[in-house]
Design an enzyme around this catalytic site. Structure first.
Site, PDB file in Angstrom:
ATOM      1  N   ALA A  71      -9.170  -0.711   4.409  1.00 56.52           N
ATOM      2  CA  ALA A  71      -7.796  -1.172   4.220  1.00 56.52           C
ATOM      3  C   ALA A  71      -7.341  -1.776   5.552  1.00 56.52           C
ATOM      4  CB  ALA A  71      -6.904  -0.004   3.818  1.00 56.52           C
ATOM      5  N   GLY A  85      -0.403   1.888  10.512  1.00 57.12           N
ATOM      6  CA  GLY A  85      -1.667   2.214   9.857  1.00 57.12           C
ATOM      7  C   GLY A  85      -1.485   2.409   8.375  1.00 57.12           C
ATOM      8  N   ASN A  86      -2.477   2.984   7.734  1.00 58.93           N
ATOM      9  CA  ASN A  86      -2.386   3.243   6.301  1.00 58.93           C
ATOM     10  C   ASN A  86      -3.149   4.524   5.978  1.00 58.93           C
ATOM     11  OD1 ASN A  86      -5.261   2.525   5.540  1.00 58.93           O
ATOM     12  ND2 ASN A  86      -4.590   0.659   6.565  1.00 58.93           N
ATOM     13  N   ARG A  87      -3.116   4.924   4.703  1.00 59.60           N
ATOM     14  CA  ARG A  87      -3.619   6.249   4.334  1.00 59.60           C
ATOM     15  C   ARG A  87      -5.091   6.266   3.943  1.00 59.60           C
ATOM     16  NH1 ARG A  87       0.037   8.247  -0.275  1.00 59.60           N
ATOM     17  NH2 ARG A  87      -1.376  10.033  -0.194  1.00 59.60           N
ATOM     18  N   SER A  88      -5.817   5.174   4.145  1.00 61.22           N
ATOM     19  CA  SER A  88      -7.221   5.154   3.724  1.00 61.22           C
ATOM     20  C   SER A  88      -8.045   6.162   4.525  1.00 61.22           C
ATOM     21  CB  SER A  88      -7.789   3.740   3.919  1.00 61.22           C
ATOM     22  OG  SER A  88      -9.145   3.746   3.577  1.00 61.22           O
TER      23      SER A  88
END
Ligand code: CTP
Length: 397
Positions: A273, A201-204
């Site tokens: 994102a 995943g990502n930090r958005s």
């Protein structure tokens, strides 16, 4: 239009008599909801005479008509003038111990407040924090003006003049510049499962996308917000009758939801994102160290959703992409962004610089908006809502 005018207990209440008069003369149907304290400054018969509607402060009157929520539900606009420091604190906390409190909680209409208090009370960190919270929730604030206050003091805290409040109300009731348009906005970050408990995943956080959705709705658009794993606090931001939220998890789900909504949209904004890659195989069972060795996760590339949306554009449709970059300097950022805009075929590209400390998971943002031919069509910084406003301004031209 149906306007509720809440009046709280400050000396400026006398000026709101004129405000109600201006609004009724403007052809609006005005219901006044004073607090008990407000009635110590201006009496109930005055409000009834000037608004030509019965007036009560209590949630226990007219119970058969469920008045405590009906007023807020039927309102096109709720104004609180004057809004005292105490009433602002109550609004921020969501207290509902009188008819004005329940009306404010029950309404989905725009809310406009006109603060009035002594300068010290206005400057107090508690009041300023409350005002910031209300602003973040989309409450509109007019004033206070700098000038003479009760008791001979002067400074910021004087309620704006009734004409100014009526003008601000008029602007909120006028159709917005996105009225009649259908927009779809993606927000958040996709998660690609590895096994039942892990993902790539990502930090958005989804805050910028949610702010874009809220701002578009406030300007009159019908909005579909495709939300991928957004943080819990963005839900309140999008609590607007014109915002429909579709929840997704993976890039594939995001792609399906975006294509579905884009088929009938005038403007498509990809603020989410997206994971560029996903695991080839998703394990049914949790990967465990008992298997021995360090696992290798083989990846396969995900579809470039925004590029696909740009190829499938309906005539006249506008597609907006986002890019978060980690450049050495602004020139490099813009150069990368221009290449990305061309590669993806999007009409606008909104680019910001991110790093470990800034950009993600924060309330603030700073962006360049590239328009046709990679020309800078706007620059904005500040709250994500302010950035959202600048993006819609650039798209509207
Ligand atoms: N995007 C998309 N589908 C993808 C990847 C990105 O639709 N698979 C969209 C994002 O939502 C954003 C824009 O493309 O609007 C730019 O995202 P970014 O991650 O910067 O693009 P990449 O193509 O991944 O570029 P880079 O090589 O810089 O990672």
């Amino acid at each position: 239009m149906n306007i509720v005018v809440g009046v709280t207990g400050g000396i400026a209440a006398y000026k709101s008599v004129h405000l109600v008069r201006l609004l009724t003369k403007g052809g609006h149907d005005v219901t006044v909801v004073p607090t008990d304290d407000a009635l110590r400054f201006v009496g109930l018969p005055t409000w009834e005479a000037i608004s030509r509607h019965p007036v009560t402060t209590s949630v226990h009157d007219d119970v058969a008509k469920v008045r405590h929520v009906a007023l807020g539900q039927a309102a096109d606009l709720v104004i609180v003038a004057p809004a005292t420091a105490n009433s602002i604190a109550k609004m921020t906390a969501g207290l509902a111990d009188d008819l004005l409190g329940t009306t404010l909680l029950a309404t989905e209409a725009p809310v406009l407040i006109a603060p009035a208090m002594h300068a010290e009370m206005w400057r107090h960190p508690a009041t300023q924090a409350n005002i910031a919270t209300l602003r973040e929730r989309g409450v509109h604030i007019v004033g206070p003006a700098d000038g003479e206050l009760a008791g001979g003091d002067s400074g910021p805290g004087r309620m704006s003049e009734p004409e100014e409040i009526a003008d601000a109300a008029g602007a909120l009731l006028a159709p917005g510049d996105l009225a009649g348009l259908r927009v779809v906005v993606s927000a958040g970050g996709t998660r690609e499962p590895i096994d039942p408990v892990r993902f790539l995943g990502n930090r958005s956080s989804g805050r910028q996308g949610a702010a874009l959705a809220a701002e578009a709705a406030a300007r009159g658009a019908e909005v579909t917000l495709v939300a991928a794993n957004v943080s819990a606090d963005v839900r309140g931001v999008t609590r607007h009758p014109s915002v429909r939220v579709v929840r997704v998890g993976t890039a594939a789900e995001l792609s399906d939801a975006m294509k579905d909504a884009a088929a009938s949209a005038d403007i498509v904004v990809m603020a989410a994102a997206v994971a560029d890659y996903r695991p080839v195989a998703v394990s049914d069972r949790k990967l465990t160290k008992e298997a021995g060795g360090v696992p290798t996760i083989e990846l396969v590339e995900n579809e470039d959703i925004v590029a696909a949306l740009a190829v499938a554009k309906r005539p006249g449709q506008i597609v907006v992409g986002f890019a978060a970059e980690t450049p050495e300097n602004e020139a490099e950022m813009l150069e990368r962004a221009r290449r990305k805009q061309e590669r993806k075929g999007v009409d606008f590209l909104v680019v910001n610089a991110v790093g470990w400390e800034h950009g993600f998971e924060s309330a603030e943002n700073a962006v360049h908006i590239l328009g046709e031919g990679g020309v800078v069509a706007g620059v904005a910084s500040g709250s994500k809502r302010a950035v959202a406003a600048a993006v819609w301004n650039a798209v509207r031209g």
